[in-house]
Design a protein around this motif. Sequence first.
Motif, PDB file in Angstrom:
ATOM      1  N   LEU A 150       7.689  16.874   0.265  1.00  0.00           N
ATOM      2  CA  LEU A 150       7.065  15.562   0.019  1.00  0.00           C
ATOM      3  C   LEU A 150       7.795  14.421   0.726  1.00  0.00           C
ATOM      4  O   LEU A 150       7.415  13.259   0.613  1.00  0.00           O
ATOM      5  N   GLY A 151       8.884  14.747   1.409  1.00  0.00           N
ATOM      6  CA  GLY A 151       9.634  13.711   2.149  1.00  0.00           C
ATOM      7  C   GLY A 151      10.571  12.911   1.270  1.00  0.00           C
ATOM      8  O   GLY A 151      11.010  11.828   1.648  1.00  0.00           O
ATOM      9  N   LEU A 152      10.906  13.455   0.075  1.00  0.00           N
ATOM     10  CA  LEU A 152      11.702  12.667  -0.869  1.00  0.00           C
ATOM     11  C   LEU A 152      13.212  12.904  -0.756  1.00  0.00           C
ATOM     12  O   LEU A 152      13.975  12.337  -1.522  1.00  0.00           O
ATOM     13  N   GLU A 162      10.457   7.606 -10.762  1.00  0.00           N
ATOM     14  CA  GLU A 162       9.445   8.569 -11.226  1.00  0.00           C
ATOM     15  C   GLU A 162      10.042   9.955 -11.454  1.00  0.00           C
ATOM     16  O   GLU A 162       9.737  10.614 -12.447  1.00  0.00           O
ATOM     17  N   ILE A 163      10.900  10.387 -10.545  1.00  0.00           N
ATOM     18  CA  ILE A 163      11.507  11.721 -10.700  1.00  0.00           C
ATOM     19  C   ILE A 163      12.454  11.704 -11.911  1.00  0.00           C
ATOM     20  O   ILE A 163      12.459  12.629 -12.720  1.00  0.00           O
ATOM     21  N   ALA A 164      13.233  10.624 -12.062  1.00  0.00           N
ATOM     22  CA  ALA A 164      14.165  10.538 -13.193  1.00  0.00           C
ATOM     23  C   ALA A 164      13.432  10.432 -14.521  1.00  0.00           C
ATOM     24  O   ALA A 164      13.927  10.901 -15.547  1.00  0.00           O
ATOM     25  N   ARG A 165      12.245   9.837 -14.522  1.00  0.00           N
ATOM     26  CA  ARG A 165      11.437   9.749 -15.745  1.00  0.00           C
ATOM     27  C   ARG A 165      11.152  11.174 -16.271  1.00  0.00           C
ATOM     28  O   ARG A 165      11.082  11.413 -17.469  1.00  0.00           O
ATOM     29  N   ALA A 166      11.017  12.104 -15.314  1.00  0.00           N
ATOM     30  CA  ALA A 166      10.720  13.483 -15.707  1.00  0.00           C
ATOM     31  C   ALA A 166      11.997  14.293 -15.926  1.00  0.00           C
ATOM     32  O   ALA A 166      12.107  15.050 -16.890  1.00  0.00           O
ATOM     33  N   CYS A 167      12.954  14.144 -15.015  1.00  0.00           N
ATOM     34  CA  CYS A 167      14.173  14.964 -15.105  1.00  0.00           C
ATOM     35  C   CYS A 167      15.327  14.260 -14.393  1.00  0.00           C
ATOM     36  O   CYS A 167      15.327  14.140 -13.162  1.00  0.00           O
ATOM     37  N   GLU A 180       0.848  -1.208   0.000  1.00  0.00           N
ATOM     38  CA  GLU A 180       0.000   0.000   0.000  1.00  0.00           C
ATOM     39  C   GLU A 180       0.888   1.264   0.000  1.00  0.00           C
ATOM     40  O   GLU A 180       0.684   2.195  -0.777  1.00  0.00           O
ATOM     41  N   GLU A 181       1.902   1.234   0.889  1.00  0.00           N
ATOM     42  CA  GLU A 181       2.790   2.394   1.026  1.00  0.00           C
ATOM     43  C   GLU A 181       3.601   2.622  -0.263  1.00  0.00           C
ATOM     44  O   GLU A 181       3.769   3.754  -0.718  1.00  0.00           O
ATOM     45  N   GLN A 204       4.471   5.792  -5.224  1.00  0.00           N
ATOM     46  CA  GLN A 204       4.578   5.780  -6.687  1.00  0.00           C
ATOM     47  C   GLN A 204       3.601   6.787  -7.301  1.00  0.00           C
ATOM     48  O   GLN A 204       3.957   7.589  -8.161  1.00  0.00           O
ATOM     49  N   GLU A 205       2.380   6.754  -6.805  1.00  0.00           N
ATOM     50  CA  GLU A 205       1.345   7.656  -7.325  1.00  0.00           C
ATOM     51  C   GLU A 205       1.705   9.114  -7.044  1.00  0.00           C
ATOM     52  O   GLU A 205       1.610   9.975  -7.904  1.00  0.00           O
ATOM     53  N   MET A 206       2.152   9.349  -5.808  1.00  0.00           N
ATOM     54  CA  MET A 206       2.482  10.711  -5.403  1.00  0.00           C
ATOM     55  C   MET A 206       3.677  11.237  -6.214  1.00  0.00           C
ATOM     56  O   MET A 206       3.633  12.328  -6.783  1.00  0.00           O
ATOM     57  N   ALA A 207       4.758  10.427  -6.291  1.00  0.00           N
ATOM     58  CA  ALA A 207       5.963  10.879  -7.006  1.00  0.00           C
ATOM     59  C   ALA A 207       5.672  11.041  -8.499  1.00  0.00           C
ATOM     60  O   ALA A 207       6.138  11.986  -9.137  1.00  0.00           O
ATOM     61  N   ARG A 208       4.858  10.129  -9.056  1.00  0.00           N
ATOM     62  CA  ARG A 208       4.536  10.210 -10.491  1.00  0.00           C
ATOM     63  C   ARG A 208       3.720  11.478 -10.778  1.00  0.00           C
ATOM     64  O   ARG A 208       4.021  12.222 -11.718  1.00  0.00           O
TER      65      ARG A 208
END
Length: 380
Positions: free
Chosen positions: A48-50, A75-80, A7-8, A13-17
Amino acid sequence: MVFDLTEEQRMIQEMARGFAQKEVLPKAAEMDETGRYPAEIVAKLAELGLMGIAVPEEYGGAGMDNICYVIAMEEIARACASTAVIMSVNNSLVCDPLLKFGTEPQKKKYLVPLASGRKLGCFGLTEPGAGSDAGSQKTTAVRGGEHYIVNGTKNFISNAHEADTCILFTMTDREKKHKGITTLILDMKSEGVTIGKHENKMGIRASSTASIILEDVKIPVENRLGNEGDGFKIAMNTLDGGRIGIAAQAIGIARAALEDALAYAKERKQFGQPIAEFQAIQWMLADMATEIDAARLLAYRAAWLKDRKAKHSKESAMAKLYASETAMRAGVKGIQIHGGYGYIKEYPAERHFRDAKITEIYEGTSEIQRLVIASALLKD
Ligand code: CAA
């Protein structure tokens, strides 16, 4: 064996994406072009605690596991990819050794602000003459009373310009070679610290890379991480974790190359049909997707072992090796699928290719990963 995310893990994943697609991706091309440091994005990553994902909440982190770290990094690397490396260095190369080897006062003073993202860290291992051969450190730390006096130069340090704190590797006893290396926590505002020029890089252009010149820098003995002589093992142990982060970064870059190529292939028509309908294109897409999944499984396994405090040097090296080479292959195929449009900067395909290359180099080149894997095989 269970392949479902918890769940966590699904939640992060959803939040970072969502964050990456909405707030990071739209700025990625501009940041790559100008080399601008994404201060406002890093501040949001902190909210966001990342910036300290696998650090317990009592020390300022998000208290999650290392699989969550891999998921968020991808997820972050997928964007930048630039934003991802800023995050990776802080998480794995700075917070992780402070958590593992720091004293309670060191954790309170340094880990809490770093893991919460109020401060940023860098990792001072590489030197002009100590790249792959990390044991041949030339930076000296000479003890005099309650301080060390440090002199030397660190090279290619990610986050050097923005960092408040550096995990610094020094030589306290040259006779003992790698057993004479000692780790110190350096306050980057200390007198005698000079940051070199921004390196003008091929990729990850929005993350800063520079040398750190140390001239008679006074570092209190209470800032020593571990004992004198522990430095090389601290560095190697830290890199075992760091390589998982870089694997995740490479997976994110490879996914960007695939997703952009897939969208383009469905849209671009030649010979009267979308090029996605040609088997030549389908095979490239299929190879990219298969390798990305394999790389992700390797990264999850290494993170899973790390969470269980099990040995994971070989598995981290395998994940980084395979993911970084996957990212390079995906970068090349992504450009090929775009044809001439892949070669111009209006499309992101060429950025993914440029960003991918560094993942085969930093935190140990592919040759070093093969060496780590082979030496584990020979020992087993
Ligand atoms: N964990 C704990 N201890 C370890 C270890 C590990 N993973 N790997 C090795 N050691 C120990 C060994 O057991 C040995 O201990 P003893 O002396 O007690 O026997 C000692 O360390 C020396 O080991 P080696 O003989 O294997 O060391 P070596 O000098 O041959 O080097 C190496 C090994 C793998 C090549 C290492 O130097 C290395 O990893 N090089 C690459 C450096 C690197 O990755 N740099 C990255 C810089 S940071 C960065 O890139 C960040 C960024 O920008 C994003």
